[in-house]
Motif scaffolding. Structure first.
Motif, PDB file in Angstrom:
ATOM      1  N   GLU A   1       0.813  -1.214   0.000  1.00 51.89           N
ATOM      2  CA  GLU A   1       0.000   0.000   0.000  1.00 51.89           C
ATOM      3  C   GLU A   1       0.850   1.268   0.000  1.00 51.89           C
ATOM      4  O   GLU A   1       0.687   2.140  -0.849  1.00 51.89           O
ATOM      5  CB  GLU A   1      -0.928  -0.027   1.220  1.00 51.89           C
ATOM      6  N   TRP A   2       1.738   1.380   0.971  1.00 57.43           N
ATOM      7  CA  TRP A   2       2.511   2.602   1.129  1.00 57.43           C
ATOM      8  C   TRP A   2       3.665   2.715   0.145  1.00 57.43           C
ATOM      9  O   TRP A   2       4.124   3.813  -0.180  1.00 57.43           O
ATOM     10  CB  TRP A   2       3.073   2.682   2.549  1.00 57.43           C
ATOM     11  N   ILE A   3       4.139   1.587  -0.348  1.00 53.62           N
ATOM     12  CA  ILE A   3       5.401   1.561  -1.093  1.00 53.62           C
ATOM     13  C   ILE A   3       5.353   2.396  -2.366  1.00 53.62           C
ATOM     14  O   ILE A   3       6.324   3.070  -2.717  1.00 53.62           O
ATOM     15  CB  ILE A   3       5.814   0.090  -1.381  1.00 53.62           C
ATOM     16  N   GLU A   4       4.223   2.398  -3.067  1.00 58.61           N
ATOM     17  CA  GLU A   4       4.132   3.170  -4.314  1.00 58.61           C
ATOM     18  C   GLU A   4       4.226   4.663  -4.046  1.00 58.61           C
ATOM     19  O   GLU A   4       4.912   5.395  -4.773  1.00 58.61           O
ATOM     20  CB  GLU A   4       2.833   2.823  -5.047  1.00 58.61           C
ATOM     21  N   GLY A   5       3.543   5.136  -3.014  1.00 56.08           N
ATOM     22  CA  GLY A   5       3.621   6.554  -2.666  1.00 56.08           C
ATOM     23  C   GLY A   5       5.010   6.954  -2.211  1.00 56.08           C
ATOM     24  O   GLY A   5       5.512   8.021  -2.569  1.00 56.08           O
ATOM     25  N   TRP A   6       5.641   6.092  -1.422  1.00 62.65           N
ATOM     26  CA  TRP A   6       7.001   6.390  -0.981  1.00 62.65           C
ATOM     27  C   TRP A   6       7.954   6.499  -2.168  1.00 62.65           C
ATOM     28  O   TRP A   6       8.817   7.368  -2.204  1.00 62.65           O
ATOM     29  CB  TRP A   6       7.494   5.302  -0.031  1.00 62.65           C
ATOM     30  N   ARG A   7       7.791   5.591  -3.120  1.00 59.40           N
ATOM     31  CA  ARG A   7       8.656   5.621  -4.300  1.00 59.40           C
ATOM     32  C   ARG A   7       8.474   6.931  -5.071  1.00 59.40           C
ATOM     33  O   ARG A   7       9.445   7.560  -5.493  1.00 59.40           O
ATOM     34  CB  ARG A   7       8.351   4.417  -5.198  1.00 59.40           C
ATOM     35  N   ARG A   8       7.230   7.340  -5.257  1.00 54.48           N
ATOM     36  CA  ARG A   8       6.951   8.589  -5.989  1.00 54.48           C
ATOM     37  C   ARG A   8       7.519   9.803  -5.274  1.00 54.48           C
ATOM     38  O   ARG A   8       7.925  10.776  -5.911  1.00 54.48           O
ATOM     39  CB  ARG A   8       5.438   8.761  -6.166  1.00 54.48           C
ATOM     40  N   LYS A   9       7.551   9.745  -3.950  1.00 51.95           N
ATOM     41  CA  LYS A   9       8.015  10.882  -3.149  1.00 51.95           C
ATOM     42  C   LYS A   9       9.511  10.805  -2.854  1.00 51.95           C
ATOM     43  O   LYS A   9      10.001  11.509  -1.974  1.00 51.95           O
ATOM     44  CB  LYS A   9       7.236  10.954  -1.834  1.00 51.95           C
ATOM     45  N   GLY A  10      10.240   9.963  -3.591  1.00 48.42           N
ATOM     46  CA  GLY A  10      11.673   9.847  -3.354  1.00 48.42           C
ATOM     47  C   GLY A  10      11.989   9.179  -2.035  1.00 48.42           C
ATOM     48  O   GLY A  10      12.954   9.539  -1.364  1.00 48.42           O
ATOM     49  N   TRP A  11      11.165   8.195  -1.658  1.00 51.42           N
ATOM     50  CA  TRP A  11      11.326   7.425  -0.430  1.00 51.42           C
ATOM     51  C   TRP A  11      11.225   8.310   0.804  1.00 51.42           C
ATOM     52  O   TRP A  11      11.987   8.204   1.754  1.00 51.42           O
ATOM     53  CB  TRP A  11      12.623   6.614  -0.443  1.00 51.42           C
TER      54      TRP A  11
END
Length: 201
Positions: free
Chosen positions: A76-86
């Motif tokens: 769930e969270w991983i895609e958003g984190w990736r987009r936000k530069g972790w």
């Protein structure tokens, strides 16, 4: 579909010895390992990572876990984190970033899809209970200084543990279809002492 249960254990959170484990629902395969120090979150994420890595191929993989944190990190969270530069929504660095990124790579590199399902822990689910037990054994081995030579001895499993390890002491995979009888507790004198891999192999 391949179904695998995962679990992690931390004897003293944070900073105590940790253990992780996965158990396949068919074929009796499992693996576990640990480290001398960590957190319950690190143990849970490591269990997920090792489960994905151990099951390559095109067949769908379903991972059952009682850790909502691990499931939400991986799905769930991983895609958003990736987009936000972790970075998290608040802009702070993602915790356990190295493990999270490793899970992201493992899922992305896997040909078949990976899905997750939360299960309640400690309610008698046999695969969840078995993963919990193996993770706890691995954590205790590391706490007692036995982690460097292997995490779990097959003979230390309970008598009803109808499972075989994913790897032998030499690291060779054990084929689920090999036809060998499962090793059981009390078999120390008659069965090979297979040791499972550790977090650092």
């Amino acid at each position: 579909m391949i179904i695998v249960s995962t679990d992690g254990s931390c004897l003293r959170n944070p900073g105590g010895a940790i253990g992780w484990a996965w158990v396949a629902h068919e074929g009796g395969r499992f693996d576990s390992g640990g480290a001398a120090s960590g957190t319950n979150q690190v143990a849970e994420l490591t269990a997920v990572l090792r489960a994905v890595e151990a099951h390559p191929g095109a067949e769908p993989l379903l991972i059952e876990a009682d850790s909502q944190y691990a499931i939400r990190c991986a799905s769930e969270w991983i895609e958003g984190w990736r987009r936000k530069g972790w970075r998290t929504a608040s802009g702070s660095p993602v915790k356990n970033l190295e493990l999270v990124q490793a899970i992201d790579r493992a899922i992305t590199d896997r040909e078949g899809p990976v899905r997750f399902r939360w299960v309640r822990g400690h309610v008698g689910n046999p695969f969840n209970e078995r993963a919990d037990e193996l993770a706890g054994l691995a954590a205790r081995d590391w706490a007692e200084g036995r982690g460097e030579i292997g995490s779990v001895l097959i003979a230390d499993l309970p008598a009803d543990a109808d499972v075989v390890p994913a790897r032998t002491r030499t690291g060779e995979p054990v084929a689920a279809s090999a036809g060998a009888e499962p090793r059981r507790a009390g078999a120390r004198e008659t069965a090979p002492q297979w040791e499972l891999g550790t977090l650092f192999d």
